[in-house]
Scaffold this active site. Structure first.
Site, PDB file in Angstrom:
ATOM      1  CG  HIS A  19      24.415  48.482   5.326  1.00 18.56           C
ATOM      2  ND1 HIS A  19      23.856  47.943   4.181  1.00 18.56           N
ATOM      3  CD2 HIS A  19      23.524  48.240   6.320  1.00 18.56           C
ATOM      4  CE1 HIS A  19      22.695  47.384   4.483  1.00 18.56           C
ATOM      5  NE2 HIS A  19      22.453  47.562   5.768  1.00 18.56           N
ATOM      6  CE  LYS A  43      15.225  38.503   5.626  1.00 18.54           C
ATOM      7  NZ  LYS A  43      15.980  39.739   5.814  1.00 18.54           N
ATOM      8  NE  ARG A  92      16.872  52.610   8.016  1.00 22.44           N
ATOM      9  CZ  ARG A  92      16.432  51.533   7.381  1.00 22.44           C
ATOM     10  NH1 ARG A  92      16.815  51.302   6.150  1.00 22.44           N
ATOM     11  NH2 ARG A  92      15.598  50.701   7.959  1.00 22.44           N
ATOM     12  CB  SER A 130      19.189  46.086   1.832  1.00 18.67           C
ATOM     13  OG  SER A 130      20.406  46.412   2.436  1.00 18.67           O
TER      14      SER A 130
HETATM   15  O1  PNS Z   1      19.667  43.836   8.473  1.00 23.48           O
HETATM   16  P1  PNS Z   1      18.538  43.203   9.218  1.00 23.48           P
HETATM   17  O2  PNS Z   1      17.855  42.180   8.343  1.00 23.48           O
HETATM   18  O3  PNS Z   1      17.591  44.210   9.809  1.00 23.48           O
HETATM   19  O4  PNS Z   1      19.200  42.406  10.462  1.00 23.48           O
HETATM   20  C1  PNS Z   1      18.412  41.718  11.377  1.00 23.48           C
HETATM   21  C2  PNS Z   1      19.282  40.853  12.303  1.00 23.48           C
HETATM   22  C3  PNS Z   1      20.185  39.941  11.516  1.00 23.48           C
HETATM   23  C4  PNS Z   1      20.133  41.743  13.185  1.00 23.48           C
HETATM   24  C5  PNS Z   1      18.307  40.039  13.200  1.00 23.48           C
HETATM   25  O5  PNS Z   1      17.380  39.372  12.387  1.00 23.48           O
HETATM   26  C6  PNS Z   1      19.023  39.019  14.064  1.00 23.48           C
HETATM   27  O6  PNS Z   1      19.693  39.372  15.024  1.00 23.48           O
HETATM   28  N1  PNS Z   1      18.880  37.722  13.725  1.00 23.48           N
HETATM   29  C7  PNS Z   1      19.561  36.632  14.373  1.00 23.48           C
HETATM   30  C8  PNS Z   1      18.582  35.757  15.178  1.00 23.48           C
HETATM   31  C9  PNS Z   1      18.331  36.384  16.515  1.00 23.48           C
HETATM   32  O7  PNS Z   1      19.216  36.585  17.311  1.00 23.48           O
HETATM   33  N2  PNS Z   1      17.042  36.683  16.765  1.00 23.48           N
HETATM   34  C10 PNS Z   1      16.616  37.351  17.963  1.00 23.48           C
HETATM   35  C11 PNS Z   1      16.899  38.851  17.849  1.00 23.48           C
HETATM   36  S1  PNS Z   1      15.872  39.695  18.914  1.00 23.48           S
END
Ligand code: PNS
Length: 187
Positions: A19, A43, A92, A130
């Site tokens: 990150h 979560k 990645r 993570s």
């Molecule tokens: O680090 P992560 O857990 O891979 O991040 C995922 C994240 C937070 C980017 C994704 O879950 C997200 O954007 N969540 C917010 C809700 C949302 O907008 N959902 C539709 C995305 S297609």
């Protein structure tokens, strides 16, 4: 002239060196980068949102154009609220691609003017996540070099018993070897 603002959304539970690598790269190509921690009530996180904010603020303090924030709801709505024109995400390995493509295209459907920008972290972090850091740390393994020192210390604090086991395991082996050799001498 309009500022080129990007958000870097994620869970960051905990922040890893991958990150941080991406934040550094992002800080160089955007005028402002907002590291946006998702407040996800579904979560069961290891670190609270407050703890993650504190860690990321300390870890990004050297970048004058990076700030840390939290959000809930849709990423596209949050991006609009902070005036961001881009979403930064890291890719990645190939395995990330499908999920990231789905998210990027869904976000584009929801807000076509928001661009997703993918960057690759340094190769040495390409296997790092993570989830794996949490798993290794929770089972008492070493995460040195995979997370910043501050995160490692905080993991130690949270998972003290597992770390104690890992720290004292070699000592225990030595002690049992000494016991064995004493027993051999006696025999
Ligand atoms: O680090 P992560 O857990 O891979 O991040 C995922 C994240 C937070 C980017 C994704 O879950 C997200 O954007 N969540 C917010 C809700 C949302 O907008 N959902 C539709 C995305 S297609």
């Amino acid at each position: 002239m309009n500022k080129n603002i990007a958000i870097y959304p994620g869970s960051f539970d905990p922040p890893t060196n991958g990150h941080l690598d991406l934040i550094e790269r992002g800080s160089k190509i955007f005028d402002e980068l907002v590291v946006a921690i998702l407040r996800n009530p579904d979560k069961d996180p290891l670190f609270s949102v407050g703890e993650r904010v504190a860690m990321l603020e300390a870890l990004t303090a050297q970048y004058s154009n990076v700030r840390v924030d939290t959000f809930d709801g849709l990423t596209v709505d949050y991006a609009a609220r902070v005036g961001a024109s881009s979403v930064l995400r890291g890719i990645r390995a190939l395995t990330d691609y499908e999920y990231e493509l789905q998210m990027a295209l869904m976000n584009r459907k929801l807000r076509p003017e928001l661009e997703t920008v993918f960057m690759m972290p340094a190769e040495k972090y390409s296997y790092l996540s993570s989830r794996l850091v949490r798993e290794v740390a929770q089972l008492g393994g070493s995460v040195k070099g995979l997370v910043p020192d501050l995160v490692e210390q905080n993991l130690r604090g949270k998972l003290d018993p597992a770390y104690k086991l890992a720290e004292f395991a070699p000592g225990r082996e030595e002690r049992s070897e000494t016991r064995k050799s004493r027993a051999r001498k006696k025999a």
